[in-house]
Write a protein that holds these residues in place. Structure first.
Motif, PDB file in Angstrom:
ATOM      1  N   ALA A  58       0.946  -1.349   0.049  1.00  0.00           N
ATOM      2  CA  ALA A  58       0.271  -0.388  -0.025  1.00  0.00           C
ATOM      3  C   ALA A  58       0.938   1.500  -0.072  1.00  0.00           C
ATOM      4  N   VAL A  59       2.667   1.081   0.309  1.00  0.00           N
ATOM      5  CA  VAL A  59       3.025   2.329   0.121  1.00  0.00           C
ATOM      6  C   VAL A  59       3.720   2.210  -0.974  1.00  0.00           C
ATOM      7  N   GLU A  60       3.984   3.669  -0.802  1.00  0.00           N
ATOM      8  CA  GLU A  60       5.610   3.809  -2.338  1.00  0.00           C
ATOM      9  C   GLU A  60       6.877   3.624  -2.220  1.00  0.00           C
ATOM     10  N   PRO A  61       7.611   3.768  -2.627  1.00  0.00           N
ATOM     11  CA  PRO A  61       9.391   3.507  -2.414  1.00  0.00           C
ATOM     12  C   PRO A  61       9.534   5.211  -1.574  1.00  0.00           C
ATOM     13  N   VAL A  62       9.588   5.343  -0.570  1.00  0.00           N
ATOM     14  CA  VAL A  62       9.944   6.309   0.044  1.00  0.00           C
ATOM     15  C   VAL A  62      11.470   6.536   1.185  1.00  0.00           C
ATOM     16  N   SER A  63      12.119   7.838   1.400  1.00  0.00           N
ATOM     17  CA  SER A  63      13.174   6.931   2.706  1.00  0.00           C
ATOM     18  C   SER A  63      12.847   7.746   3.120  1.00  0.00           C
ATOM     19  N   VAL A  64      13.347   7.583   4.500  1.00  0.00           N
ATOM     20  CA  VAL A  64      12.491   7.469   6.234  1.00  0.00           C
ATOM     21  C   VAL A  64      13.084   8.983   6.166  1.00  0.00           C
ATOM     22  N   ASP A  65      13.880   9.805   5.719  1.00  0.00           N
ATOM     23  CA  ASP A  65      14.430  10.899   5.564  1.00  0.00           C
ATOM     24  C   ASP A  65      13.153  12.650   4.874  1.00  0.00           C
ATOM     25  N   TYR A  66      12.569  11.307   3.864  1.00  0.00           N
ATOM     26  CA  TYR A  66      11.404  12.773   2.803  1.00  0.00           C
ATOM     27  C   TYR A  66      10.114  12.731   3.582  1.00  0.00           C
ATOM     28  N   ALA A  67      10.076  10.730   4.298  1.00  0.00           N
ATOM     29  CA  ALA A  67       9.153  11.012   4.538  1.00  0.00           C
ATOM     30  C   ALA A  67       8.502  11.273   6.028  1.00  0.00           C
ATOM     31  N   VAL A  68       9.615  10.965   6.897  1.00  0.00           N
ATOM     32  CA  VAL A  68       9.692  11.532   8.148  1.00  0.00           C
ATOM     33  C   VAL A  68      10.017  12.269   8.401  1.00  0.00           C
ATOM     34  N   MET A  69      11.524  12.376   8.465  1.00  0.00           N
ATOM     35  CA  MET A  69      12.276  13.632   9.150  1.00  0.00           C
ATOM     36  C   MET A  69      11.878  14.918   8.308  1.00  0.00           C
ATOM     37  N   GLU A  70      11.655  15.042   7.168  1.00  0.00           N
ATOM     38  CA  GLU A  70      11.058  16.638   6.994  1.00  0.00           C
ATOM     39  C   GLU A  70      10.257  17.236   7.995  1.00  0.00           C
ATOM     40  N   ARG A  71       9.550  16.381   7.312  1.00  0.00           N
ATOM     41  CA  ARG A  71       7.961  17.057   8.565  1.00  0.00           C
ATOM     42  C   ARG A  71       7.795  16.537  10.184  1.00  0.00           C
ATOM     43  N   ALA A  72       8.299  15.757  10.597  1.00  0.00           N
ATOM     44  CA  ALA A  72       8.512  15.470  11.812  1.00  0.00           C
ATOM     45  C   ALA A  72       8.405  16.304  12.375  1.00  0.00           C
ATOM     46  N   ALA A  73       6.750  16.418  13.198  1.00  0.00           N
ATOM     47  CA  ALA A  73       7.180  17.915  14.581  1.00  0.00           C
ATOM     48  C   ALA A  73       7.816  18.082  15.929  1.00  0.00           C
ATOM     49  N   ARG A  74       7.663  16.249  16.534  1.00  0.00           N
ATOM     50  CA  ARG A  74       8.958  16.732  17.334  1.00  0.00           C
ATOM     51  C   ARG A  74       9.968  16.086  17.195  1.00  0.00           C
ATOM     52  N   ALA A  75      11.286  16.754  16.912  1.00  0.00           N
ATOM     53  CA  ALA A  75      11.975  16.464  16.770  1.00  0.00           C
ATOM     54  C   ALA A  75      13.776  16.670  17.685  1.00  0.00           C
ATOM     55  N   ALA A  76      14.711  16.007  17.096  1.00  0.00           N
ATOM     56  CA  ALA A  76      15.778  16.090  18.294  1.00  0.00           C
ATOM     57  C   ALA A  76      16.820  15.488  17.431  1.00  0.00           C
ATOM     58  N   VAL A  77      18.010  17.018  17.609  1.00  0.00           N
ATOM     59  CA  VAL A  77      19.070  16.521  17.271  1.00  0.00           C
ATOM     60  C   VAL A  77      20.851  16.396  18.423  1.00  0.00           C
ATOM     61  N   VAL A  78      21.427  15.415  17.783  1.00  0.00           N
ATOM     62  CA  VAL A  78      22.303  14.820  19.202  1.00  0.00           C
ATOM     63  C   VAL A  78      23.796  14.579  18.213  1.00  0.00           C
ATOM     64  N   PRO A  79      25.000  16.019  18.491  1.00  0.00           N
ATOM     65  CA  PRO A  79      25.545  15.809  18.222  1.00  0.00           C
ATOM     66  C   PRO A  79      26.548  14.573  17.916  1.00  0.00           C
ATOM     67  N   ALA A  80      26.737  14.420  16.860  1.00  0.00           N
ATOM     68  CA  ALA A  80      27.703  12.660  17.032  1.00  0.00           C
ATOM     69  C   ALA A  80      29.570  13.414  16.649  1.00  0.00           C
ATOM     70  N   ASP A  81      29.617  13.234  18.321  1.00  0.00           N
ATOM     71  CA  ASP A  81      30.696  13.373  18.164  1.00  0.00           C
ATOM     72  C   ASP A  81      31.978  12.443  18.398  1.00  0.00           C
ATOM     73  N   PHE A  82      31.770  11.574  17.122  1.00  0.00           N
ATOM     74  CA  PHE A  82      32.758  10.578  16.433  1.00  0.00           C
ATOM     75  C   PHE A  82      33.539  10.849  15.023  1.00  0.00           C
ATOM     76  N   ALA A  83      34.546  10.090  14.723  1.00  0.00           N
ATOM     77  CA  ALA A  83      34.629  10.435  13.307  1.00  0.00           C
ATOM     78  C   ALA A  83      33.471   9.367  12.428  1.00  0.00           C
ATOM     79  N   TRP A  84      33.050   9.835  11.144  1.00  0.00           N
ATOM     80  CA  TRP A  84      32.345   9.573  10.987  1.00  0.00           C
ATOM     81  C   TRP A  84      32.537   9.714   8.649  1.00  0.00           C
ATOM     82  N   ASP A  85      31.951   8.408   8.239  1.00  0.00           N
ATOM     83  CA  ASP A  85      32.186   8.660   6.857  1.00  0.00           C
ATOM     84  C   ASP A  85      30.883   7.897   6.116  1.00  0.00           C
ATOM     85  N   ASP A  86      30.065   7.907   5.306  1.00  0.00           N
ATOM     86  CA  ASP A  86      29.122   7.164   4.319  1.00  0.00           C
ATOM     87  C   ASP A  86      29.660   6.796   3.667  1.00  0.00           C
ATOM     88  N   LEU A  87      30.311   5.629   3.375  1.00  0.00           N
ATOM     89  CA  LEU A  87      30.988   4.773   1.721  1.00  0.00           C
ATOM     90  C   LEU A  87      30.013   4.611   1.154  1.00  0.00           C
TER      91      LEU A  87
END
Ligand code: GDD
Ligand code: MG
Length: 351
Positions: A233-262
């Motif tokens: 019943a749902v179309e393909p959609v990423s969690v970022d577009y589907a939920v995070m871009e419109r979340a009413a109650r969200a928070a951000v915690v700083p990621a204090d570790f070295a990080w990369d997306d491979l």
């Protein structure tokens, strides 16, 4: 309790031709100093959790235990991108432990050298999610106007008193902006979205209502959950577009570790250079070499070369990714590495 959910159902098309439809990126051993796959390395960083689930699509399910033997495999009825996957796995997490869990959703394509710092931050984020009922994202300090990431505008600072971890309001979330907009976000002090999230099932289901994930949330939330019907019943959609871009109650915690997306070929250069500033990962001309490729470089610098036992000669070229696996060769400028996805789409269309 905390449940780690590893998303391992993508195809990794930006890492073509190392990744192919039957050999997705999470099963590859790219960018590490050992033979473990990206999925195995991700699973090894879930010590902060009481249980680990690996969510994937049917085609990949049988191979998961080889990479994550201690995890429970959650199989989506059909691949619908990370939005449905995250929602379904969060639903299954409710059944995996006693008591109301906090779910930490982890991609399987990250390079995180310091597992201890990572796990400490995950524990902090899980705590914020449990205490506040917000959707928690992790914010990485950006170093360039990357177009392959989401950006987070932080708001008011909160917490940080006594033993309560500090976090900030998530004022706005923008998935994958164009290069000009990304440069503006950098100037404005936005974070990169690490692609890792923490939430309670109740919070995610609350925020999923009225989004493209609504029909799946309805199908999973009743007395008689029907994931099969919900996925169709749902179309393909990423969690970022589907939920995070419109979340009413969200928070951000700083990621204090070295990080990369491979997830794309340009990333290998950053990872190999950082891990090995004076040599092994890079040749004398500063080309980053991955896999079993052997490189002859004549006046060629700052290239990324990857391959399976291939001998590659570079003459007078700069700033390219040159990748050769099986009978396939890919050549792309580093700054356009995100567009490899387009080539793979064309190959699929052509059959
Ligand atoms: N289970 C499942 N099912 N997993 C999936 C599916 C699916 O249908 N599709 C993708 N995945 C998995 C991939 O295997 C990967 O581990 C993870 O989900 C993230 O997918 P990517 O395709 O790598 O996402 P991205 O890198 O483009 O973007 C995300 O991560 C960035 C940081 O790494 C976003 O969250 C961005 O906002 C973020 O900046
Ligand atoms: Mg990624």
């Amino acid at each position: 309790p905390v449940v780690a959910v590893i998303l391992a159902g993508g195809t990794g098309s930006r890492l073509y031709p190392a990744s192919r439809s039957d050999r997705p990126k999470q099963f590859l051993a790219l960018g590490g100093d050992d033979d473990r796959s990206l999925l195995a390395r991700t699973a090894a960083r879930t010590g902060f959790a009481d249980a680990t689930l690996v969510a994937t699509r049917p085609e990949f399910a049988a191979e998961v235990p080889e990479h994550a033997p201690d995890a429970e495999v959650v199989v989506e009825p059909v691949g619908r991108d990370t939005g449905p996957a995250a929602l379904y796995a969060t639903h299954r997490a409710r059944e995996a432990v006693d008591g109301d869990p906090v779910v930490v959703v982890l991609p399987a394509d990250h390079h995180v050298p310091d597992a201890d710092a990572f796990e400490a931050t995950m524990a902090r984020g899980a705590r914020v999610a449990g205490d506040t009922g917000r959707l928690v994202a992790f914010g990485v300090e950006p170093t360039r106007p990357a177009t392959g990431y989401g950006y987070i505008e932080p708001g008011e600072e909160r917490g940080g008193t006594g033993s309560a971890p500090a976090y900030r309001d998530l004022a706005a979330f923008h998935e994958k902006p164009d290069a000009d907009t990304a440069a503006e976000y950098l100037d404005e002090g936005h974070y990169w979205n690490a692609g890792i999230f923490a939430w309670t099932p109740a919070a995610l289901f609350r925020e999923a209502r009225g989004t493209p994930l609504g029909p799946l949330a309805d199908a999973l939330d009743g007395d008689d959950p029907d994931p099969e019907a919900g996925f169709w019943a749902v179309e393909p959609v990423s969690v970022d577009y589907a939920v995070m871009e419109r979340a009413a109650r969200a928070a951000v915690v700083p990621a204090d570790f070295a990080w990369d997306d491979l997830g794309s070929w340009d990333a290998l250069e950053r990872v190999l250079d950082a891990g090995d500033p004076d040599g092994d990962g890079t040749d004398a001309a500063d080309n980053a070499v991955a896999g079993d490729a052997e490189v002859l470089s004549v006046d060629a610098a700052d290239n990324v070369v990857a391959g399976d036992d291939k001998h590659v000669s570079l003459v007078g070229v700069e700033g390219l990714c040159v990748v050769a696996y099986d009978d396939r060769v890919l050549v792309v400028p580093k700054e356009e590495a995100q567009r490899v996805r387009d080539a793979v789409d064309r190959l699929k269309e052509a059959g």
